[in-house]
Structure formats: structure tokens, C-alpha cells
Design a protein around this motif. Structure first.
Motif, PDB file in Angstrom:
ATOM      1  N   THR A   1      34.652  39.529  34.081  1.00 23.33           N
ATOM      2  CA  THR A   1      34.047  40.567  35.289  1.00 23.33           C
ATOM      3  C   THR A   1      35.520  41.577  36.139  1.00 23.33           C
ATOM      4  O   THR A   1      35.313  41.692  36.915  1.00 23.33           O
ATOM      5  CB  THR A   1      34.575  39.372  36.089  1.00 23.33           C
ATOM      6  OG1 THR A   1      36.391  38.803  35.935  1.00 23.33           O
ATOM      7  CG2 THR A   1      33.588  38.588  35.803  1.00 23.33           C
TER       8      THR A   1
ATOM      9  N   GLN B   1      29.767  40.452  39.128  1.00 23.20           N
ATOM     10  CA  GLN B   1      30.581  39.124  38.550  1.00 23.20           C
ATOM     11  C   GLN B   1      30.048  37.864  38.213  1.00 23.20           C
ATOM     12  O   GLN B   1      30.579  37.071  37.640  1.00 23.20           O
ATOM     13  CB  GLN B   1      32.141  39.175  39.869  1.00 23.20           C
ATOM     14  CG  GLN B   1      32.988  40.595  39.494  1.00 23.20           C
ATOM     15  CD  GLN B   1      34.573  39.508  39.991  1.00 23.20           C
ATOM     16  OE1 GLN B   1      34.268  38.959  40.810  1.00 23.20           O
ATOM     17  NE2 GLN B   1      35.369  41.133  40.605  1.00 23.20           N
TER      18      GLN B   1
ATOM     19  N   HIS C   1      36.817  32.113  41.074  1.00 14.66           N
ATOM     20  CA  HIS C   1      35.672  32.552  40.177  1.00 14.66           C
ATOM     21  C   HIS C   1      35.510  31.188  38.861  1.00 14.66           C
ATOM     22  O   HIS C   1      34.450  30.137  38.540  1.00 14.66           O
ATOM     23  CB  HIS C   1      35.908  33.479  39.186  1.00 14.66           C
ATOM     24  CG  HIS C   1      35.294  34.419  40.418  1.00 14.66           C
ATOM     25  ND1 HIS C   1      34.829  35.566  40.296  1.00 14.66           N
ATOM     26  CD2 HIS C   1      34.151  34.393  41.950  1.00 14.66           C
ATOM     27  CE1 HIS C   1      34.065  35.914  41.331  1.00 14.66           C
ATOM     28  NE2 HIS C   1      33.388  35.206  41.983  1.00 14.66           N
TER      29      HIS C   1
END
Lengths: 365, 296
Positions: free
Chosen positions: B176, B184, B211
Motif C-alpha cells: 500500500t 489502500q 490497517h
């Protein structure tokens, strides 16, 4: 995942890039055949296409026609096409596998090695009968041996622990090329009065090539066919970088050595009949790439066609153009005021090289 | 984990006392871990912690200095590399692409390990390639040169190449990094979907801790080549770990929707002076004594 109805419609349409590729192959092939026909027609005696055809099928209107077409012009034009195709596709492989736009047989020393072999064989056999009549079988054999040896030397010198890094291969090649050229110059100085026939090898020339030379080249070309077939898919994976190639299941070092060896065989074969033709090995693949892209399945075919066209065209010029046309220039050379074909490719190639280097370098993300 | 006699049900990857790194520079020492089939593992750690090196070692791009990596129960160092390529795909951090190569031509290369060199001479637009292009949303860019794509499209094209390999194990090295936040999330969503719907095992190196916590069911925090925390995100993403591993003070709260931990780093911890590898104090820095960012 979220398949829309539109996304599910089958695409059986032929892709635009494929059409583009087929179009260019057709155009280049037709151009090559037309150029070769023109090549056979033009000369001290002009032939019309039907005279050429009659001479080819063995019903010439005059015996002289048969000789001019079948024994002089036809082998020479076939050789120009084959040598040009081999040199240019060699460059395509080198540029892909070394991932460098300036890579070419002449920048990594293969050409210089083959030229040194050819010149060495000429000088060694000067004393003997028939050494200079260009039917000296030792010359092409030595050229191929020289090219292979130079390729092996460059690869060996670049090899460190893990393998031969592409950048190191190119840098080593440049150095080896310079060294081999120096050795050739030394031989030229030693040879004294025979410099003229040697210079034809240095610059690249197709004059006085006959069927016998083509016979030397054919086994090399035949050997190259399976090598090329294997090197195309392998080179395709390798041009995506070592990590990706390895991820795709290639043993990268073996793969690189194999593709490099293929390029060496192609270039050495070409030099063994045509001498050190300048710039073609770099120019051909670049022009082809703008037409058919970088996928080697297409690029090799495109490069071969472009290389053949350039060398046939250049040799047509070389055969036709005479230094006598330039007033005030009283040349008397053994080769009859003809300029070797390599001089013409260099004339076009040098500006092309400069153009290439002035272009903005592409970002490689 | 000293006995690595293959058992019936092998983990996807088994790392047995591996020291990883480059000659003269050992990055990780005596690392042992096992990646279960169908799991989603995120490798996190500060710059230079060795997470990429570990990932490359798992993918046999780097040979371990000692120890072994087992892929589905077999020593990866002894498997033919083409066999490995049928079982795992790695998306490296840095890509090289020649000019004038189309997306389709790039993605087709993913079939190499399955069909072999000679068949690659033929056109490869079989189902796997088409599916990879569809999953990454690249249908409209199929015939564009990769080097003319934007950063996000570029990354998706390379992702499609890895997908076209159709492996059960996917290793992703900071996929990402060059993407904006929407891309992303799209990419992580795509990988989650592959894991959920096709049972693909995923090991991913991520810089964005939130994330990682949201995506993964297991987080492994690495510092100086050693695993300092390993477990579900709720156990790993704690203020203590952020202090020890990343050298930051942070608040940790909960994602209201998923319950995954969310961290808000607010202050770096100075290591006293800036000397030494990694530059972060391992847990004994002085909170609040540092640079730049004032406490809100």
C-alpha cells in the motif's frame, strides 16, 4: 468480485495491440520483400522484375543475367537480411535481459570479439594461398569463436558470488570491448599493406559475399532457432527484474546466462559474415519496440524484420554509392571506390544514439 | 518447534530457527514461527527492523544463513523453484518494468510457473489472467503500457501478476506504500476477499498499524530481527508495544465497528542521542522529552 453484467460479456474481440502487431509485421515483411526485390533489380545492369523472375527460375534471357542475379545479388541480399536480423534480435535480447536501453552486441564486446577473431584469422593466413579471396573458411569460424569467447569473458568477469549483475555485465562489456578493439588495431598495424581488406571487417561489409558464406552462416542460424525459442519466454520473465523472475519460478542466474548466450550466438554469427556493423544491434530493437512493444514474443520478430530492412537498405546504398561521385576525391581502393555498408549504418546510427540519450529517461517505479 | 518431521497437516509456512540476512549482516537470528493455512498475518515493525528481509526469506528470494523454511511441509530450499512458484507468490516492494509492456503482457507472465517456458510462447489470456485483471479492476487498462499508469494502477497491475499465479499463499511487501487511502483500502479489501472466499493464506508487511490491525487476524511485531509480540491485534497493538517497538507514545482505542484496536501515536520517544542502529530506545526512553510534536 462484484461482477456486473457488462463484465461478464465474453471478449472474443481481437485486442487492439494484437491487431497493431499483425499490421506492423505485415507492413515490415512486405517492405522487406519489396526492398530485396529492388536490391536484386538495381546495379550496374538494371533488371526489370520479370527479368529477375526469369533469371531466378533458371530461364534467363542471357547467361549473364543468371550469374548476376543468382550468384551475385541474391546471396548478398539474403546474407544482408539474415545478418541484419540476427544482429538486431541479439540486441533485443540484450536490452531486455540487461534491462538497459544502451545494451547491444557492440556495447558488451561481442562484436569486438568476433571482429578480432576474423581479423586475427586474416592476418595469420596472409602468407598462404587464397587467404584474401574471402573464401577463407577460417575467417567466419574464427569470428564466431571470437564472439563466443568475448561473451564468455564478459560474463565470467562480471560474475561475483551470487551471479552476474546486469549493470556489472554492461560495464565489464564496455571495458572488454575497448580492450578487444585495441588488440584489433594492433593487428591492423602489423598487417601493413593488407589494411584495406581488414577495414572491411572492422566497419562491416557485405561485398564479395557468395553462397559459400551463407553456408557458413546457416548452421549457426539453425543452432540459434531453439535457443531463441527458449530465450523468448525466459527473457520475458527476466526483464521484470530478478525478484519477479525468481518468484515466477526461474533460476535467475541460469536464465540470464542462457539468454545472454543466445544473444552471443546471434551476434557472433552475424559478424562472421558481415563484420562489425555499427549501431544496428542497438537501433533495431529500439525502433521495433516503438512499433510492437516490449513483449519478446513480438519484439524479437519485430527487431529481426527491422534489422533486416535496415541492413538490406544500407547495403543497397553501399553497393550503389561510389566515392567517384564526389569530385575532388580521387580514391583508388581495392574495393572499387565503394563505401562499406557499416559506414552507412554508422552514419544513421550515431545521431540516433544521441537522440536516444537526450530523451528523458523513463521513470521505473 | 525443534522437531520438523512433516506431519499430516502442515502449516502453510514453517520457519525453523532461521537466521536471515545478507552475508556479513545478519538481520534476524534463530527465528521460528508457523503460518497457519488460511490465516491473515501482518508483519509490522519500524524501518530497518528486518520484516522485509524475513518476508523475502519466506519466499526463498534470500537464502537463510542457517535454519530452514518449510513450505507446506517441504524444505523450500530443496524444492524446485518452479514448484515453489506454483505454491506461493510474492509481491516485491520495488518493481522493474520495461517500457512499452502492456498490462495484459505483464499479468500473463503469472502463468509461467504453471505452463512452463515453451507454452509461454503462445498467447496466455486464459481464465486466471482474466480473473486477475478483473479482480484488480484493470479491464479498461489491459492494453495500456504499464509505464504510463498512475502509481495506484501500477501497483494493481503488479498485484494482478501475483494473482495470476493462482497460489494458495500470497506474500505482500508493503503493497500500500504508493497508494492513496482509497486505493489502500481497496487493495486490502481485495486481499481480504481472496482470503475469505478462496482460503488464500496471506502474509503482509504493512507500515500502517491500523490497517494491519483491521486486516489481519494475527500481528507479528518485529524489532531488530526479533519477534517482540505475536498474537491477535488486540494483544499486539498496545501502548506498551508501541513504546517498545516503535518508540512512540500512543493512545489505543477500539474500532467502533470491528472492535479492532486503533492507535493514535502522539509523541516520539527520544533515545537520548541519535546514535545506534534503529535509533529507538527499547522501552527505556523518556516519554514526553521529544521533538516536534506538541502534546495536544
Amino acid at each position: 468480485m462484484t461482477a456486473t453484467a457488462a463484465g461478464l460479456t465474453p471478449r472474443r474481440r481481437v485486442a487492439r495491440s494484437t491487431l497493431r502487431y499483425r499490421w506492423w509485421v505485415a507492413v515490415l515483411a512486405i517492405a522487406l520483400v519489396a526492398l530485396m526485390l529492388l536490391y536484386v533489380m538495381l546495379g550496374p545492369v538494371l533488371f526489370t522484375p520479370d527479368l529477375v523472375f526469369k533469371a531466378l527460375v533458371g530461364q534467363p534471357e542471357e547467361p549473364l543475367h543468371r550469374l548476376a542475379v543468382r550468384e551475385v545479388r541474391l546471396p548478398r541480399v539474403l546474407m544482408a537480411a539474415l545478418a541484419g536480423a540476427m544482429l538486431s534480435s541479439s540486441g533485443a535480447f540484450l536490452q531486455s535481459v540487461l534491462r538497459n536501453p544502451l545494451a547491444a552486441p557492440a556495447t558488451v564486446g561481442i562484436t569486438q570479439g568476433a571482429v578480432l577473431g576474423a581479423v586475427g584469422a586474416l592476418v595469420l593466413t596472409f602468407g598462404s594461398e587464397g587467404a584474401l579471396n574471402d573464401l577463407n573458411a577460417l575467417v567466419p569460424v574464427a569470428a564466431i569463436a571470437g564472439g563466443l569467447a568475448a561473451g564468455g569473458l564478459v560474463y565470467g568477469l562480471s560474475y561475483r558470488r551470487a551471479g552476474a549483475d546486469p549493470l556489472r555485465l554492461i560495464l565489464t562489456g564496455v571495458v572488454v570491448a575497448a580492450g578487444l578493439s585495441a588488440a584489433t588495431s594492433f593487428l591492423v598495424l602489423l598487417s601493413g599493406s593488407h589494411a584495406d581488406s581488414i577495414i572491411r571487417w572492422l566497419v562491416g561489409s557485405l561485398s564479395t559475399r557468395t553462397w559459400d558464406h551463407l553456408v557458413f552462416l546457416l548452421p549457426v542460424a539453425a543452432l540459434a532457432v531453439p535457443l531463441v525459442a527458449a530465450a523468448i519466454p525466459v527473457g520475458n520473465a527476466l526483464q521484470l527484474g530478478d525478484a519477479t523472475a525468481s518468484n515466477l519460478g526461474l533460476r535467475t542466474e541460469l536464465a540470464r546466462a542462457g539468454v545472454f548466450a543466445t544473444a552471443v550466438v546471434l551476434a557472433a554469427g552475424s559478424v562472421s559474415v558481415a563484420g562489425g556493423i555499427a549501431f544496428l544491434g542497438m537501433m533495431g530493437p529500439h525502433l521495433a519496440r516503438t512499433l510492437v512493444g516490449s513483449d519478446l514474443r513480438r519484439l524479437v520478430v519485430g527487431s529481426a524484420l527491422v534489422g533486416a530492412i535496415i541492413l538490406v537498405a544500407a547495403d543497397l546504398l553501399a553497393r550503389t554509392f561510389s566515392l567517384d561521385w564526389i569530385p575532388l576525391l580521387n580514391v583508388e581502393t581495392e574495393s572499387g571506390s565503394r563505401v562499406p555498408v557499416g559506414a552507412f549504418t554508422a552514419l544513421v546510427g550515431a545521431p540516433f544514439f544521441i537522440y536516444l540519450m537526450r530523451r528523458p529517461l523513463r521513470a521505473q517505479a | 518447534m525443534s522437531d520438523v518431521e512433516p506431519t499430516i497437516d502442515h502449516p502453510s509456512i514453517l520457519v525453523d530457527r532461521v537466521s536471515a540476512g545478507y552475508r556479513g549482516h545478519e538481520v534476524a537470528r534463530h527465528l521460528s514461527l508457523s503460518i497457519e493455512r488460511g490465516s491473515r498475518t501482518a508483519l509490522v515493525g519500524p524501518n530497518g527492523s528486518g520484516k522485509s528481509t524475513i518476508l523475502k526469506t519466506l519466499a526463498r528470494l534470500i537464502k537463510p544463513l542457517s535454519g530452514s523454511v518449510y513450505l507446506n511441509g517441504q524444505d523450500i530450499g530443496r524444492l524446485p523453484t518452479r514448484e515453489v512458484a506454483r505454491q506461493l507468490a510474492i509481491l516485491p516492494q520495488v518493481h522493474e518494468v520495461p517500457p512499452e509492456l502492456t498490462v495484459l503482457e505483464l499479468v500473463s507472465q503469472g502463468r509461467f510457473p504453471h505452463v512452463g517456458a515453451l507454452k509461454m510462447l503462445r498467447r496466455q489470456d486464459d481464465e486466471a489472467v482474466q480473473e486477475a485483471i478483473r479482480l484488480t479492476g484493470l479491464e479498461h487498462l489491459m492494453h495500456r503500457s504499464v509505464d504510463t499508469l498512475s502509481g495506484g494502477e501500477h501497483q494493481r497491475a503488479w498485484m494482478a501478476l501475483a494473482l495470476a499465479q493462482k497460489t494458495d499463499l500470497l506474500l505482500l511487501d508493503e503493497p500500500t506504500t504508493f497508494l492513496d487511502v482509497a486505493h489502500q483500502l481497496d487493495l486490502l479489501g481485495l486481499v481480504s476477499g481472496l482470503n475469505r472466499d478462496h482460503g488464500v493464506t496471506v502474509v503482509i508487511v504493512l507500515h500502517d498499524l491500523n490497517h494491519a490491525a483491521r486486516f489481519a487476524d494475527r500481528m507479528i511485531a518485529v524489532l531488530e530481527g526479533e519477534v517482540v509480540a505475536d498474537g491477535p491485534p488486540t494483544e499486539v497493538l498496545t501502548p506498551g508495544l508501541l513504546r517498545e517497538c516503535f518508540g512512540v507514545e500512543a493512545w489505543v482505542t477500539k474500532d467502533p465497528e470491528t472492535g479492532a484496536p486503533v492507535c493514535i501515536p502522539h509523541t516520539t520517544i527520544s533515545a537520548g542521542n541519535d546514535e545506534g542502529e534503529g535509533g529507538v530506545g527499547r522501552g527505556h526512553g523518556r516519554p514526553g522529552s521529544s521533538s516536534g510534536h506538541p502534546r495536544p
